[in-house]
Every structure is written in structure tokens, then in C-alpha cells.
Write a protein that holds these residues in place. Structure first.
Motif, PDB file in Angstrom:
ATOM      1  N   GLN A  33      30.546 -34.075 -15.037  1.00 52.89           N
ATOM      2  CA  GLN A  33      29.191 -34.085 -15.385  1.00 52.89           C
ATOM      3  C   GLN A  33      28.922 -33.710 -16.634  1.00 52.89           C
ATOM      4  O   GLN A  33      27.530 -33.832 -16.911  1.00 52.89           O
ATOM      5  CB  GLN A  33      28.272 -32.966 -14.147  1.00 52.89           C
ATOM      6  N   ALA A  34      29.903 -33.256 -17.519  1.00 56.02           N
ATOM      7  CA  ALA A  34      29.518 -32.759 -18.954  1.00 56.02           C
ATOM      8  C   ALA A  34      28.659 -33.809 -19.809  1.00 56.02           C
ATOM      9  O   ALA A  34      28.211 -33.638 -20.514  1.00 56.02           O
ATOM     10  CB  ALA A  34      30.821 -32.370 -19.590  1.00 56.02           C
ATOM     11  N   SER A  35      28.984 -35.133 -19.417  1.00 54.92           N
ATOM     12  CA  SER A  35      28.381 -36.137 -20.388  1.00 54.92           C
ATOM     13  C   SER A  35      27.154 -36.342 -20.014  1.00 54.92           C
ATOM     14  O   SER A  35      26.467 -36.389 -20.954  1.00 54.92           O
ATOM     15  CB  SER A  35      29.438 -37.483 -19.881  1.00 54.92           C
ATOM     16  N   LYS A  45      24.693 -28.937 -17.914  1.00 54.83           N
ATOM     17  CA  LYS A  45      24.039 -27.781 -17.163  1.00 54.83           C
ATOM     18  C   LYS A  45      25.070 -27.164 -16.421  1.00 54.83           C
ATOM     19  O   LYS A  45      25.294 -26.000 -16.556  1.00 54.83           O
ATOM     20  CB  LYS A  45      23.104 -28.259 -16.415  1.00 54.83           C
ATOM     21  N   LEU A  46      26.069 -27.818 -15.888  1.00 57.62           N
ATOM     22  CA  LEU A  46      27.013 -27.173 -14.901  1.00 57.62           C
ATOM     23  C   LEU A  46      27.904 -26.344 -15.763  1.00 57.62           C
ATOM     24  O   LEU A  46      28.694 -25.548 -15.406  1.00 57.62           O
ATOM     25  CB  LEU A  46      27.652 -28.188 -14.011  1.00 57.62           C
ATOM     26  N   GLN A  73      30.685 -21.787 -17.619  1.00 57.01           N
ATOM     27  CA  GLN A  73      31.058 -20.975 -18.710  1.00 57.01           C
ATOM     28  C   GLN A  73      30.634 -19.433 -18.589  1.00 57.01           C
ATOM     29  O   GLN A  73      31.471 -18.504 -18.577  1.00 57.01           O
ATOM     30  CB  GLN A  73      30.367 -21.823 -19.940  1.00 57.01           C
ATOM     31  N   GLU A  74      29.375 -19.362 -18.471  1.00 59.93           N
ATOM     32  CA  GLU A  74      28.742 -18.299 -18.429  1.00 59.93           C
ATOM     33  C   GLU A  74      28.983 -16.948 -17.248  1.00 59.93           C
ATOM     34  O   GLU A  74      29.151 -16.049 -17.310  1.00 59.93           O
ATOM     35  CB  GLU A  74      27.001 -18.375 -18.536  1.00 59.93           C
ATOM     36  N   ARG A  75      28.938 -17.864 -16.150  1.00 59.55           N
ATOM     37  CA  ARG A  75      29.487 -17.119 -14.844  1.00 59.55           C
ATOM     38  C   ARG A  75      30.974 -16.789 -15.020  1.00 59.55           C
ATOM     39  O   ARG A  75      31.301 -15.784 -14.227  1.00 59.55           O
ATOM     40  CB  ARG A  75      28.883 -17.835 -13.642  1.00 59.55           C
TER      41      ARG A  75
END
Lengths: 214, 214
Positions: free
Chosen positions: A121-123, A128-129, A134-136
Motif C-alpha cells: 500500500q506504500a505507493s 499511511k499503513l 514503522q511507529e508501532r
DNA sequence: GGCGAACCGTACCGTACGGTACGCAATTTC
DNA sequence: GAAATTGCGTACCGTACGGTACGGTTCGCC
């Protein structure tokens, strides 16, 4: 709606047991068949709930995906290393344990599936995901590592200017390209077997680079 | 059908110029919008060709994806390092150049898009694309690195038992988790700027670990 | 015991995609 | 110069998905 503040398996922000169970089944589907297998109808069928409930609880499909990541991240609690006095031997031991834990996390089925999902989904949609994961995920385990490194520095066992940078080196020495290869589909078990013995060598190398002469 | 044996931009196995141009446009679409944007109708429209031709040339959608990977891989030629006599300084220079090249390749738009594509497909179909990308991409650049390392060993400048393992260490020191972070959507430019200065430090660290005393 | 909220199962709708078929223009081949 | 190949543009088909609506049922609450 019974809000479970402290569910059996790390229920995060205001999730009912039922919703947690649904997310669990959804994660199972994701692990089995990848994102393509994660249809709303499929989740509803697998979890014995209705699509209407899914949309009520999670908003839309993206909300479901985000909830899955948050739910899984909520299950991983970083173990606080006892911040007792560190000796050279105990620092090495803690680093080795960390290395093995890191390999375990990265090679976990669910972790790999979620990373694949977020990368896919990064494109679009501003990743967002990816940021969530990354953060969690990374931040959490990174904090544990940098805390350990700081403790080592305080004890006069290792020296560095920037803890983040030192952690980056440690991470690279441990992981190399193992994570990417697993994400690309190489056999999990085989790769883990290949990399586990290197955990100690990675710690050795790290201490060679950052250790101070005794 | 004019088969171009030696097209302008590294045409691989029996591809006409037209087909190469189509793959180029397809790669552009993939970079822009990810896998979701890569529909057969979209490729046909962007490349001014018909869907029927796409299916005639590449079989089905998966064939198109495979052809895109093969085509892109065919464009990357590994530069043979001149195998002249290595000094400590020239080995360090070659390693630094390699590190920068590696960072450049990994942070390339097309490379990231193809890796995302292959990772997204890794769950199903036996990770066919992943293996393809692995063999055509990583192996190639890995060979260049191991050749350089072997030359360094022959010149008595560095010492190791297993060249593959040493390469793994070098790779980890250079890349750390940069590649994964970019795949997850973190800003390419910013991350590249962050990691480029570390290339020399990585080489320093590698030589500290594997260099022999002069 | 009745009321209402939550929820399951199913059916439904619009859309979008992969893949196929057809008509017609351009280029090659004999 | 006619026949054939190639390929573009478009239309079409079946399917599958995201999202919504609805009837029926259970369960807690007053």
C-alpha cells in the motif's frame, strides 16, 4: 458493547473481545493468502460476523487494515531489560538476546504478512499503513535497543556519539538482507536457521567496533 | 516482426523495440501509482497499443509483470572493477564506490516499485516474481561485491573464511534498515541523504572488522 | 414481559478489472 | 497491385470486490 480495558491478549484502544477475535481471524487470512485473500466478505465469513458489523466497527477496508496493524502491535510488549549494573559479559549477553529476539520478530509469519501488506500500500495514500507499522513496530524495538546501548555507554563498556546511528549499525549487522529476502518469499525457516547463528557474530562485530578497551 | 538483437537500451530476450517501449511505459505507470495502477487497459492506453497485443506478447498479466522485471534487470549492467593490483587505499576506494552504487540502486524509483510489486505477490504463486528479482538483481550486484572482496583477500588486505558472509556484513553495514524504510514509503530523497554519508563509515567499519594489520 | 440495541446471514448494487472478439487501417510480401 | 500479416481501437463478457440495505434473531435492560 462491553469495552474490555484489559483483554486477555492485549486489546488496545477500546476494542471488544469480539472485535479482537475478528482481527485475529483477519490476520490469519492475511498470513494464509496475502492481501488478495483479505476480502471483506472473506473476513466476515471466517469470523462468523456480518459485513455490516465490519463496516460499523472499522469504517471501511482501510480502517480494518489499520486496526489489524494496531492490534498486532499491541500484542508485542518490549521487555524492559533490568537496568542493573552492566558488566562486559552481561552486556554481551543482553545484546545477544536482543539479536535473537529481533530475528524472531522479523521472521514471524504475522510480521511478514503485515509488512508485505504495508509495503503493497506504500505507493498510494501517503503510506499511511507504512508509517503506522514503522511507529508501532520499529520505534518500539528501537527504543529497547537504544536504552540498552545507552546503559552500556554509561557503564563505560562501549562508546559512540549517536545512539541511533550505533543502533543502525547493530541492526545491519544482525539482519543484513535477511528481512528483505523473507519478504520476497524466500523460505522463512531456512533463512532463520541461516541467520540465527550469525546473531552472536553480529554482537561480536558490534563490540569490536564500539567496545572500549578494558 | 523485426526482432532486435541489440536494441538501444538493453533489449533482453527477443523483444522488439515496440515491446520494450511498452514495458518502459508500464514501468512508468507502476512507479506512479503502484500495482493497483497497473491495469492491462491502463498499460494499453499509456503505450498506445491494444490489449490484444499485450496478451499476444506477454501471455497474461503475470507474464507482463515478469517481462517488466526481466527488462529492467537487463538494463543494469554490473561494472567490472579493473582487477589490477589492489592497495589498501584503492580497496577502500572501490568499496566506497560500491557502497554508493548500492545505495543508488536500492533507492531508485523503479527498483523500489518493482520490489514492492514482487513483495506484494510473494504470498501467492510461490513467489515467482520474488525469485526472479532476487536472481536478476541481488545476485548480480552480489557477484561484483564478492569479486572485489576476493581480490582484496588475494592482495592480503582483508581476511575472511566465507566471502558470502563477509558480503552480508558489508551489505548490512551499508544498508541497515534503509531499504525497508523506503519500501514502507518513507521519503526516498531524505533517506538517501541520510544514508549516503554513512557509506564511508560503513566501509571503515568493514575494514576494521576484516582488515589485516599492515 | 415487552422494548430496543446489537448483530448475523443474505441479498443486492455499482464498478472495475482480466481476458476475448471483432472491425478496420497500415505495412509488408509475393 | 493483391493478399496477408500486424496491430490499434473499441466493445463486450464474466467475475469479483467494496460497500449498503434488509429481515430475522438473540440478548440485555427496565
Amino acid at each position: 458493547m462491553q469495552v474490555v480495558e484489559q483483554g486477555g491478549e492485549g486489546a488496545a484502544a477500546g476494542l471488544t473481545e469480539r472485535q479482537g477475535a475478528v482481527l485475529e481471524r483477519a490476520l490469519g487470512l492475511l498470513v494464509e493468502g496475502g492481501e488478495k485473500a483479505l476480502t471483506t466478505a472473506g473476513v466476515a465469513r471466517a469470523a462468523n460476523c456480518s459485513k455490516e458489523s465490519l463496516y460499523k466497527w472499522f469504517g471501511d477496508r482501510d480502517g480494518l487494515l489499520s486496526a489489524m496493524i494496531a492490534y498486532q502491535a499491541g500484542k508485542v510488549r518490549t521487555v524492559e531489560a533490568g537496568a542493573g549494573a552492566l558488566s562486559a559479559a552481561s552486556l554481551r549477553r543482553h545484546l545477544t538476546v536482543f539479536a535473537r529476539d529481533l530475528i524472531d520478530v522479523l521472521s514471524g509469519e504475522v510480521s511478514l504478512a503485515l509488512n508485505r501488506l504495508a509495503i503493497g500500500q506504500a505507493s498510494r495514500e501517503g503510506a499511511k499503513l507504512g508509517r503506522l507499522l514503522q511507529e508501532r513496530g520499529r520505534r518500539q524495538i528501537g527504543r529497547r535497543a537504544t536504552a540498552l546501548l545507552e546503559a552500556g555507554r554509561k557503564a563505560g563498556l562501549i562508546a559512540f556519539d549517536d545512539a541511533e546511528e550505533a543502533y543502525g549499525t547493530l541492526y545491519g549487522l544482525i539482519v543484513s538482507d535477511m528481512h528483505l529476502r523473507m519478504l520476497l518469499g524466500e523460505d522463512r525457516g531456512a533463512l532463520k536457521k541461516e541467520f540465527s547463528p550469525r546473531a552472536e557474530k553480529a554482537v561480536d562485530a558490534f563490540l569490536t567496533l564500539y567496545g572500549v578497551e578494558s
